[in-house]
Enzyme design. Sequence first.
Site, PDB file in Angstrom:
ATOM      1  N   SER A 126       0.826  -1.236  -0.061  1.00 50.93           N
ATOM      2  CA  SER A 126       0.024  -0.073   0.026  1.00 50.93           C
ATOM      3  C   SER A 126       0.831   1.360  -0.049  1.00 50.93           C
ATOM      4  O   SER A 126       0.348   2.204  -0.531  1.00 50.93           O
ATOM      5  CB  SER A 126      -0.851  -0.007   1.184  1.00 50.93           C
ATOM      6  OG  SER A 126      -0.172  -0.071   2.348  1.00 50.93           O
ATOM      7  N   HIS A 177       1.392   5.190   4.240  1.00 54.57           N
ATOM      8  CA  HIS A 177       0.373   5.680   3.462  1.00 54.57           C
ATOM      9  C   HIS A 177       0.716   7.166   2.987  1.00 54.57           C
ATOM     10  O   HIS A 177       0.793   7.347   1.858  1.00 54.57           O
ATOM     11  CB  HIS A 177      -0.994   5.537   3.714  1.00 54.57           C
ATOM     12  CG  HIS A 177      -1.397   4.315   3.834  1.00 54.57           C
ATOM     13  ND1 HIS A 177      -2.816   3.697   4.378  1.00 54.57           N
ATOM     14  CD2 HIS A 177      -0.805   2.747   3.425  1.00 54.57           C
ATOM     15  CE1 HIS A 177      -3.022   2.609   4.136  1.00 54.57           C
ATOM     16  NE2 HIS A 177      -1.779   1.933   3.858  1.00 54.57           N
TER      17      HIS A 177
END
Length: 203
Positions: A126, A177
């Site tokens: 991610s 992230h």
Amino acid sequence: MQTKNKIPIMTLILVIINILVFLYVEWNGSSYDTDYMLLMGASYEPFILEKHEWYRLITHFFLHFGWDHLFNNMLSLLVLGYALEQVMGRIRYVVLYFLSGIVAGVVSIAYNVFITGEYTVSCGASGAIYGLTGALLLLLIRGNKGRRSTEVPRYFLYLAISLYSGFQDTSIDNAAHVGGFAAGVVICLIMTRKKQMEVSYES
């Protein structure tokens, strides 16, 4: 520059590698076993900072905790990769992916060491994928200058929902992230500073 309907080869290769790694992990153990995932190369601050196992900054984003983790990330990678690889070129695209993943890992480590003071075992693509997200946002903004379009507002809404969902779940590495996203924007900006590229969120 219009996108061409070409097969995103590097994206497919990255997806296949992630799936094969996951199958290997599951065949020999369990992706839900923290100790086993450490053995496989997950990120863990003491191992990286004290034992200097720097390779974990790369291996961690080819590992996933469970099928749902893998599926969600690979679906995002396919969607973003289809839009980006064609306009950026394969080499730039892969460099963007790897550098975003590495920076995401570094930011996660820095956050855990200096802010929370807690060490965590983390893995997943991610961070690298958020790098692609940041790059796509940059190209969308550039490509829609002076135009009336709903692409950028819709994309901002998607990002807001995605980040909000992440912050609602304490098990998600949100520092990675954010770090990956910021890295994607900066790296794409450097890569494309002399080359105008347009990409559509409809891709």
